[in-house]
Enzyme design. Structure first.
Site, PDB file in Angstrom:
ATOM      1  N   LYS A 159     -15.478   3.054   9.203  1.00  8.83           N
ATOM      2  CA  LYS A 159     -14.360   3.110   8.254  1.00  8.83           C
ATOM      3  C   LYS A 159     -14.597   2.035   7.194  1.00  8.83           C
ATOM      4  CE  LYS A 159      -9.317   3.217   8.511  1.00  8.83           C
ATOM      5  NZ  LYS A 159      -9.073   4.368   7.640  1.00  8.83           N
TER       6      LYS A 159
HETATM    7  N1  PPE Z   1      -9.898  10.166   8.544  1.00 12.38           N
HETATM    8  C1  PPE Z   1      -9.897   9.266   7.556  1.00 12.38           C
HETATM    9  C2  PPE Z   1     -10.819   9.446   6.419  1.00 12.38           C
HETATM   10  C3  PPE Z   1      -9.018   8.193   7.632  1.00 12.38           C
HETATM   11  O1  PPE Z   1      -9.018   7.294   6.640  1.00 12.38           O
HETATM   12  C4  PPE Z   1      -8.143   8.060   8.709  1.00 12.38           C
HETATM   13  C5  PPE Z   1      -7.184   6.915   8.787  1.00 12.38           C
HETATM   14  C6  PPE Z   1      -8.169   9.036   9.722  1.00 12.38           C
HETATM   15  C7  PPE Z   1      -9.075  10.061   9.612  1.00 12.38           C
HETATM   16  C8  PPE Z   1      -7.294   8.946  10.929  1.00 12.38           C
HETATM   17  O2  PPE Z   1      -7.662   7.864  11.746  1.00 12.38           O
HETATM   18  P1  PPE Z   1      -6.602   7.132  12.678  1.00 12.38           P
HETATM   19  O3  PPE Z   1      -5.696   6.374  11.798  1.00 12.38           O
HETATM   20  O4  PPE Z   1      -7.436   6.269  13.557  1.00 12.38           O
HETATM   21  O5  PPE Z   1      -5.886   8.180  13.425  1.00 12.38           O
HETATM   22  N2  PPE Z   1      -6.691   6.482   7.560  1.00 12.38           N
HETATM   23  C9  PPE Z   1      -6.084   5.187   7.457  1.00 12.38           C
HETATM   24  C10 PPE Z   1      -6.024   4.735   6.038  1.00 12.38           C
HETATM   25  C11 PPE Z   1      -5.185   5.578   5.162  1.00 12.38           C
HETATM   26  C12 PPE Z   1      -5.160   5.057   3.777  1.00 12.38           C
HETATM   27  O6  PPE Z   1      -4.758   5.846   2.956  1.00 12.38           O
HETATM   28  O7  PPE Z   1      -5.501   3.933   3.500  1.00 12.38           O
HETATM   29  C13 PPE Z   1      -4.726   5.133   8.139  1.00 12.38           C
HETATM   30  O8  PPE Z   1      -4.144   6.170   8.444  1.00 12.38           O
HETATM   31  O9  PPE Z   1      -4.261   4.030   8.367  1.00 12.38           O
END
Ligand code: PPE
Length: 307
Positions: A159
């Site tokens: 990430k």
């Molecule tokens: N895909 C991506 C690309 C992503 O950024 C997130 C989280 C997820 C899937 C889901 O991951 P999880 O939060 O572990 O279930 N995105 C983070 C950042 C969002 C933002 O706009 O900044 C979040 O949800 O915190």
């Protein structure tokens, strides 16, 4: 979404006043997107504020850093404690938490190895990412003309801050076309994920979500939802999904820490199911909120109490 200021931000081991949490304009991470981060939430529970799956988020932060050969100058335990401290000192109950590790000031150029590594953790009250109405009635999505990264271009397992340029372009394209959110396809043409969320479909009672090999982040909400779905008696698994599978799904939803569990009511103007949240989506959503708020005892081990 605007940020609500609170008192303190943790920076490199110290709590500093919100307005003093500043960095130099020649910070490496600003120029090259060289950073890794997390999005975490804390929720109010009967036992006080609890951070959802904190250890798993910190673990993923360290994994993201490893991919980019960034040595975090703190231990996992230190960052877990610091995250709790940030929630505690700001007297927050439910909030969004943003730990970030970034290459700092002092070196310029593409070789990241000599750079200093800085760490900050901020938290603030933040409503659901796609809005209350979206949470209740579902959102509209569009398949993006932008493609998700090839895993050999930008690894989806990490990430990293820089990779979000891709998400931002997809988001803008969707918003300008009057959709709420975008879904990106992998270079191979399979469904990958949304701009900041994983995506799920329900078809014939089975729940499917794309694998990491299709460019999807290993979402912690996704993992939680798969466990919850299994506990509810549904079969949830990872599989390659085609664009047409989305159009023909009985139900569809997206998951992420910021967005939480949000029903999808249409994709490319094809109405999903009856155009409103389906029964399986609603059951999973209710159990997810039950879990994060500490109302379901079987998920207590996912909570890290702040006090
Ligand atoms: N895909 C991506 C690309 C992503 O950024 C997130 C989280 C997820 C899937 C889901 O991951 P999880 O939060 O572990 O279930 N995105 C983070 C950042 C969002 C933002 O706009 O900044 C979040 O949800 O915190």
């Amino acid at each position: 979404m605007p940020i609500t200021e609170v008192e303190k931000i943790w920076m490199d081991g110290k709590l500093v006043d919100w307005k003093d949490a500043q960095i130099h304009v020649l910070t490496h991470g600003l120029h090259y997107g060289s950073g890794v981060f997390e999005g975490i939430r804390a929720y109010q529970t009967s036992g006080g504020p609890a951070i959802f799956r904190l250890e798993d988020h910190i673990e993923r932060l360290f994994n993201s850093a490893k991919v980019y050969m960034i040595d975090i100058p703190f231990t996992k335990r230190q960052l877990i404690d610091a995250t709790k401290e940030v929630v505690r000192v700001n007297k927050l109950d439910s909030c969004y938490i943003r730990p970030i590790v970034y290459l700092g000031y002092g070196e310029m150029g593409l070789n990241p190895l000599p750079c200093s590594v800085n760490v900050a953790i901020a938290a603030w009250p933040w409503g659901t990412y796609l809005g209350e109405e979206g949470l209740e009635k579902g959102v509209s999505v569009k398949i993006s003309s932008w493609q998700r990264h090839d895993p050999n271009a930008v690894p989806p397992a990490a990430k990293a801050t820089g990779m979000y340029l891709n998400s931002s372009m997809a988001k803008v394209e969707a918003l300008k076309a009057n959709y709420d959110e975008a879904i990106l396809l992998s270079p191979q043409g399979y469904v990958s994920e949304c701009t900041g969320e994983n995506v799920f479909i329900v078809h014939g009672g089975k729940i499917l979500t794309p694998p990491a090999t299709a460019g999807a982040l290993e979402g912690i909400t996704k993992d939680s939802v798969m466990t919850i779905a299994g506990d509810l008696g549904y079969q949830a698994s990872e599989a390659n999904i085609l664009r047409s599978d989305l159009y023909l799904a009985d139900e569809m939803f997206l998951t992420g820490t910021a967005a939480e569990v949000v029903p999808i009511r249409s994709v490319d103007d094809r109405v999903i199911g009856e155009g409103k949240p389906g029964p399986i989506t609603k059951a999973i959503q209710a159990n997810y909120f039950g879990a994060v708020r500490g109302e379901l005892s079987q998920y207590k081990e996912w909570l890290d109490f702040v006090n």
